[in-house]
Design an enzyme around this catalytic site. Sequence first.
Site, mmCIF file in Angstrom:
data_model
loop_
_atom_site.group_PDB
_atom_site.id
_atom_site.type_symbol
_atom_site.label_atom_id
_atom_site.label_comp_id
_atom_site.label_asym_id
_atom_site.label_seq_id
_atom_site.Cartn_x
_atom_site.Cartn_y
_atom_site.Cartn_z
ATOM 1 N N HIS A 1 36.368 30.515 40.131
ATOM 2 C CA HIS A 1 37.743 31.005 40.331
ATOM 3 C C HIS A 1 38.594 30.045 41.159
ATOM 4 O O HIS A 1 39.813 30.216 41.230
ATOM 5 C CB HIS A 1 37.724 32.377 41.015
ATOM 6 C CG HIS A 1 37.116 33.461 40.185
ATOM 7 N ND1 HIS A 1 37.575 33.772 38.925
ATOM 8 C CD2 HIS A 1 36.054 34.292 40.413
ATOM 9 C CE1 HIS A 1 36.830 34.763 38.421
ATOM 10 N NE2 HIS A 1 35.904 35.085 39.297
ATOM 11 N N ASP B 1 29.725 33.798 33.117
ATOM 12 C CA ASP B 1 29.942 34.815 34.140
ATOM 13 C C ASP B 1 30.756 35.953 33.515
ATOM 14 O O ASP B 1 31.482 35.735 32.540
ATOM 15 C CB ASP B 1 30.694 34.199 35.323
ATOM 16 C CG ASP B 1 30.830 35.141 36.501
ATOM 17 O OD1 ASP B 1 29.945 35.121 37.370
ATOM 18 O OD2 ASP B 1 31.819 35.914 36.542
ATOM 19 N N HIS C 1 33.338 37.310 34.630
ATOM 20 C CA HIS C 1 34.773 37.112 34.833
ATOM 21 C C HIS C 1 35.248 35.782 34.238
ATOM 22 O O HIS C 1 34.495 34.820 34.167
ATOM 23 C CB HIS C 1 35.090 37.118 36.331
ATOM 24 C CG HIS C 1 34.681 38.379 37.018
ATOM 25 N ND1 HIS C 1 33.470 38.511 37.669
ATOM 26 C CD2 HIS C 1 35.310 39.574 37.131
ATOM 27 C CE1 HIS C 1 33.376 39.735 38.164
ATOM 28 N NE2 HIS C 1 34.467 40.402 37.850
ATOM 29 N N ASP D 1 26.767 39.081 36.391
ATOM 30 C CA ASP D 1 27.563 40.308 36.527
ATOM 31 C C ASP D 1 27.855 40.926 35.160
ATOM 32 O O ASP D 1 28.556 41.925 35.060
ATOM 33 C CB ASP D 1 28.841 40.091 37.346
ATOM 34 C CG ASP D 1 29.438 38.704 37.218
ATOM 35 O OD1 ASP D 1 28.991 37.920 36.351
ATOM 36 O OD2 ASP D 1 30.382 38.400 37.978
ATOM 37 N N TYR E 1 25.884 40.678 40.882
ATOM 38 C CA TYR E 1 25.920 41.429 42.137
ATOM 39 C C TYR E 1 24.950 42.600 42.200
ATOM 40 O O TYR E 1 24.919 43.303 43.206
ATOM 41 C CB TYR E 1 27.380 41.857 42.427
ATOM 42 C CG TYR E 1 28.259 40.625 42.404
ATOM 43 C CD1 TYR E 1 28.221 39.718 43.448
ATOM 44 C CD2 TYR E 1 29.029 40.304 41.276
ATOM 45 C CE1 TYR E 1 28.941 38.532 43.402
ATOM 46 C CE2 TYR E 1 29.758 39.122 41.219
ATOM 47 C CZ TYR E 1 29.697 38.243 42.286
ATOM 48 O OH TYR E 1 30.393 37.071 42.230
HETATM 49 ZN ZN LIG Z 1 31.934 37.095 38.078
#
Ligand SMILES: [Zn+2]
Length: 372
Positions: A171, A207, A209, A296, A335
Amino acid sequence: MQVVYSPAHLGHDTTLETFMGMPVPANEVAERAERIRVRLDEDGGFGLVPPTEHGEAPITAVHDPGLVRFLEVAWSELRAQGIVRPFLSADTYPNRAMFEGMSEAAVAAMAREPVHAGGRAGFWGLDSAAPLVAGTFVAARAAVDVALTTVDLVLGGEAAAYGLCRPPGHHAARSMYGGYCFFNNAAIAAEAIVTATGERVAILDVDYHHGNGSQGIFWRRGDVRYVSIHADPDTDYPYFLGRADETGEGDGAGENVNLPLPPGTGNAAYLAAVDRALEAIAAVPGSVVVISLGFDTYGLDPIGSFALTTDVYHEIGRRTAALGRRLVILQEGGYHRPSLGENARAWLRGVEGRPFDPLPPAGFGPSGAVAG
Ligand SMILES: [Zn+2]
């Protein structure tokens, strides 16, 4: 397979983060990396190696030096300004509407980096979901060295190597940290490979995201293809980037491939997206792929909505290795702590072509604390 690991990540000892304005228990915690390290050790087929120091130049090759300087002094400035908080999070972000009606030149002149720590964090930060603590800078620097040492192993002849990066990176944009990320480990690795080899490089981001930082850094670049499978930004962080029609500009036109998926995505639909992503990578030349590896996407992940299972990670690793390219595999998110080590072990064994035989839970006490 060699696993690059540094205990420096333990200094980024986050306990709280901010979610929609309220402090909540942190998701991106030191236990994550320790879980993976312990489980790969139990496997017996992975060798742990420390990172080597690579200095700041590879970081400023993709990041604004101002971001590096801010992260270096942010914690000491917070304390020097008498602000007592368990972590630094911004007070105010320079929302684009704050400057509405002003010319670009006027904005450039006025939107200066402030002095107040909460203002500076807003100037350099994307969001309040990247708590910064006393050991964050050292940990983030070490995560970059982990990534670059993983690159060294692969350019040195290994078919694949795994960097247990923490904090994660995808990110973080050229001039921005956020989303648990401070330096973009995968982007720094990709840039280092391009520089060392002169070849094109692909980044495969799996990932949950969207890796807005990686997309942004290479948006206009024709030598790095960014391919990401992620949750639709209509429903998930980072909300404002990650749609399928974001394909790059200039030399980078067509080099950015986003494959957003809806909430509830399961193994079959995800594997179909993996095949599309691998086709997009196989379509361009190059011998090395950087993997932004997140777990995740797992069914029990507390912040993700997909429904992947451990055995499918083994299959994704297998299909990725079948590309026939060398793999620089770097840890991003994930997570659900109890499953992290086993999911990583499944993925990496898939890459190696070793079968996956689940191990019983071990190495951690019932409290979830790291044993020993
Ligand atoms: Zn992520």
